[in-house]
Motif scaffolding. Structure first.
Motif, short mmCIF file in Angstrom:
data_model
loop_
_atom_site.label_atom_id
_atom_site.label_comp_id
_atom_site.label_asym_id
_atom_site.label_seq_id
_atom_site.Cartn_x
_atom_site.Cartn_y
_atom_site.Cartn_z
N ALA A 253 0.73 -1.22 -0.15
CA ALA A 253 -0.21 0.15 0.00
C ALA A 253 0.96 1.24 0.11
O ALA A 253 1.06 1.98 0.86
N PRO A 254 1.42 1.56 -1.16
CA PRO A 254 2.57 2.67 -1.44
C PRO A 254 1.83 4.19 -0.96
O PRO A 254 0.50 4.27 -1.46
N CYS A 255 2.60 5.10 -0.56
CA CYS A 255 1.92 6.35 -0.13
C CYS A 255 1.72 6.85 -1.76
O CYS A 255 2.71 7.27 -2.42
N ALA A 256 0.28 7.33 -1.80
CA ALA A 256 0.07 7.93 -3.23
C ALA A 256 0.60 9.27 -3.39
O ALA A 256 0.78 9.83 -4.57
N LEU A 257 0.98 9.78 -2.32
CA LEU A 257 1.31 11.33 -2.82
C LEU A 257 2.79 11.33 -3.10
O LEU A 257 3.35 12.30 -3.65
N THR A 258 3.67 10.22 -3.00
CA THR A 258 5.02 10.41 -3.40
C THR A 258 5.07 10.65 -4.87
O THR A 258 4.53 10.14 -5.65
N LEU A 259 6.04 11.43 -4.99
CA LEU A 259 6.26 12.08 -6.50
C LEU A 259 6.86 10.95 -7.34
O LEU A 259 8.02 10.19 -6.80
N PRO A 260 6.40 10.82 -8.53
CA PRO A 260 6.84 9.71 -9.33
C PRO A 260 8.51 10.11 -9.79
O PRO A 260 8.86 10.88 -9.95
N GLY A 261 8.91 8.89 -10.17
CA GLY A 261 10.29 8.69 -10.82
C GLY A 261 11.47 9.27 -9.88
O GLY A 261 12.56 9.67 -10.39
N GLN A 262 11.41 8.86 -8.55
CA GLN A 262 12.42 9.18 -7.84
C GLN A 262 12.45 7.79 -6.86
O GLN A 262 11.49 7.31 -6.65
N PRO A 263 13.76 7.88 -6.22
CA PRO A 263 13.92 6.46 -5.22
C PRO A 263 13.55 6.76 -4.21
O PRO A 263 13.66 6.00 -3.24
N HIS A 265 11.24 9.67 -0.84
CA HIS A 265 9.96 9.75 -0.60
C HIS A 265 9.48 11.36 -0.50
O HIS A 265 8.40 11.45 -0.19
N SER A 266 10.19 12.03 -1.39
CA SER A 266 9.68 13.57 -1.56
C SER A 266 8.07 13.30 -1.90
O SER A 266 7.67 12.73 -2.68
N TYR A 267 7.45 14.24 -1.44
CA TYR A 267 6.12 14.49 -1.94
C TYR A 267 5.47 15.91 -1.81
O TYR A 267 6.13 16.74 -1.28
N GLY A 268 4.29 16.08 -2.62
CA GLY A 268 3.77 17.45 -2.44
C GLY A 268 2.32 17.50 -2.26
O GLY A 268 1.41 16.28 -2.42
N LEU A 269 2.06 18.58 -1.71
CA LEU A 269 0.35 18.74 -1.41
C LEU A 269 -0.16 20.19 -1.77
O LEU A 269 0.73 20.94 -1.83
N LEU A 277 5.87 21.29 -0.34
CA LEU A 277 6.68 20.45 -0.81
C LEU A 277 7.64 19.91 0.21
O LEU A 277 8.47 20.49 0.85
N ALA A 278 7.56 18.52 0.55
CA ALA A 278 8.50 18.03 1.31
C ALA A 278 9.45 17.31 0.76
O ALA A 278 9.40 16.27 0.15
N LEU A 279 10.80 17.56 1.23
CA LEU A 279 11.84 17.14 0.20
C LEU A 279 12.55 16.03 1.30
O LEU A 279 12.77 16.28 2.27
#
Length: 503
Positions: A253-263, A265-269, A277-279
């Motif tokens: 059940a991966p985090c849907a907010l995680t930005l695609p194409g990165q290894p 866990h950065s995400y945006g809201l 933007l959490a880096l």
């Protein structure tokens, strides 16, 4: 050991004018409570299970979708017989946020004189009753894992090996079992303390990890250590529990907010005209790199997709603007507890090997802010002081005051401030203007109305936007009132963050 954890709320974004929140519980299977909410169906997701001290636990999340309306709403949800509430802002409304970091400590000796470890959590709860927080941003070190080196027998034995032997030693099944147990019980015990648990159950969180969520200095060690089987084994377990408890996610059940194409866990809201933007500055960190090219491109691609945004809050666990500590290294030999400060120096953005990466970040944020006419504000922690940093560009071809990025540093909500000698040094080098690049500077500013640049006491930050009708002379000001709430002080330190072009 604490026998259960939760509820812990996590913000999952705004979806079709619905405020989406997940509710996490870690509880013995035999007595797992029901979760309900009158305002929303509850969607259950199993995240994991574990047996600890002979007790079988399930870790589950429950998603609720709360329709937003024209007015702020108080929503009640139930976990078994217990009732909890959260506050949902109106449709398109600016969120009132709290920001924290450093929820613990590395050295028990440091906190012996503290009467109430969670006093600032209690202070946050008082303020929440006066002006409710819609979001709780947590910028790193949500737990401190450093005690495992002394508490776990297998790691103590490993620590007695020579340097080369430690780097070659395998991560044994016994080590793995002890580290798994340590992380599970650490989250349960730390987050179940009443003052902490009350806020985690009342305000949806947005968290990003830092080194102590793994162990002190992770990513800044020499390659031989960083790549050793024991370090990699501990990191894999820390990562799994970070994903589980802080992101409410798992492999299935991966985090849907995680930005695609990165290894990482950065995400945006997005919440109305506000972005967050959490880096992830830990997953790929090495002594020579903070984030890899794919992670940076994922972050910048997300920024490019944002439209009609007035304020962008960028969470950087390590301050982008801070004094250059290179001249402090000799002074540290005279300061008790210097090892932890030395580890922080190796992590710093001003470390020689990270300066180019930092420069690219600053240029990209300034350019994006000017082009999108959106105020960028950095949120940072880690350094155990409160501080105000400002990046300024003298470019003339940008909207009014777009060439300013404020950095708001708040640290720590539990960890005490550095020794007086270190604070003295900070104040005396804090007025230096750093020439970042041609026509770009970085400066530590005094707090408005004061002559000092650093808060040498425990603190947390609130970000309080203008309320409707609060600025009748200009209802479109879109200001954020940044308040540092400080232990032992009745009134906060305050900085006003203006939207671009609003004076």
């Amino acid at each position: 050991m604490t026998t259960m954890l939760g509820p812990v709320l996590k913000f999952r974004g705004v979806v079709e004018d619905a405020w989406v929140v997940s509710i996490l519980l870690a509880h013995p299977v035999a007595s797992f409570p029901d979760v309900s909410c009158l305002d929303s169906p509850v969607h259950f997701t199993p995240l994991g299970s574990r047996t600890e001290d002979g007790v079988d636990y399930d870790i589950r999340s429950y998603a609720i979708h709360i329709p937003q309306t024209d007015a702020q709403r108080e929503i009640t949800y139930r976990v078994g017989a217990r009732a909890f509430s959260l506050i949902v802002p109106p449709t398109g409304g600016a969120p009132t946020c709290a920001y924290t970091s450093c929820n613990g400590y590395s050295d028990p000796k440091v906190v012996k004189k503290i009467k109430d470890l969670n006093a600032m959590w209690s202070r946050m709860a008082e303020r929440h009753r006066q002006r409710p927080y819609n979001l709780l941003l947590m910028g790193g070190d949500q737990i401190y894992s450093d005690a495992m080196w002394e508490k776990l027998p297998t790691l103590k034995e490993w620590g007695r090996l020579s340097y080369d032997e430690r780097n070659l030693a395998p991560f044994t099944p016994d080590m793995g079992a002890e580290v798994e147990s340590f992380f599970f019980t650490n989250y349960l015990s730390r987050w179940s303390e009443p003052a902490v648990a009350a806020m985690l159950a009342s305000v949806p969180t947005a968290m990003m990890w830092d080194d102590h969520d793994i162990f002190d200095g992770w990513g800044s060690y020499a390659d031989a250590q960083q790549d050793s089987p024991v370090f990699k084994g501990i990191h894999a377990i820390a990562k799994r529990y970070f994903e589980l408890f802080q992101l409410h996610s798992s492999t299935d059940a991966p985090c849907a907010l995680t930005l695609p194409g990165q290894p990482g866990h950065s995400y945006g809201l997005r919440v109305g005209e506000y972005g967050i933007l959490a880096l992830d500055l830990r997953s790929e960190r090495t002594p020579k790199m903070v984030m890899g090219a794919a992670a940076w491109e994922a972050a910048y691609a997300w920024l490019e997709r944002q439209q009609h945004c007035k304020h962008m809050l960028v969470m950087s666990s390590i301050p982008v603007v801070h004094p250059d500590f290179s001249t402090l290294e000799t002074l540290l030999c005279a300061i008790p507890g210097r090892q932890e400060l030395e580890d922080d120096l190796q992590d710093h953005w001003l470390s020689h090997s990270h300066r180019k990466e930092r420069l690219r970040l600053i240029h990209r944020l300034l350019e994006w802010s000017a082009r999108k006419e959106c105020r960028v504000t950095l949120l940072s922690g880690d350094v155990h002081v409160g501080a105000l940093g400002v990046i300024e560009s003298d470019r003339k071809d940008v909207p009014q005051n777009a060439g300013v990025i404020n950095q708001l540093t708040s640290s720590g909500i539990v960890h005490p401030a550095p020794p007086a000698m270190a604070l003295f040094y900070l104040e005396h080098v804090g007025d230096r203007v750093e020439p970042v690049d041609r026509d770009i500077t970085a400066t530590m500013y005094p707090f408005p109305g004061t002559s000092h640049r650093y808060i040498g006491a425990r603190n947390y930050l609130s970000l309080e936007p203008d309320l409707p009708g609060e600025s009748p002379e200009n209802p479109q000001k879109n200001r954020i009132w940044a308040n540092w709430w400080v232990e032992g002080m009745d009134e906060p330190y305050t900085k006003t963050i203006h939207a671009v072009g609003k004076g």
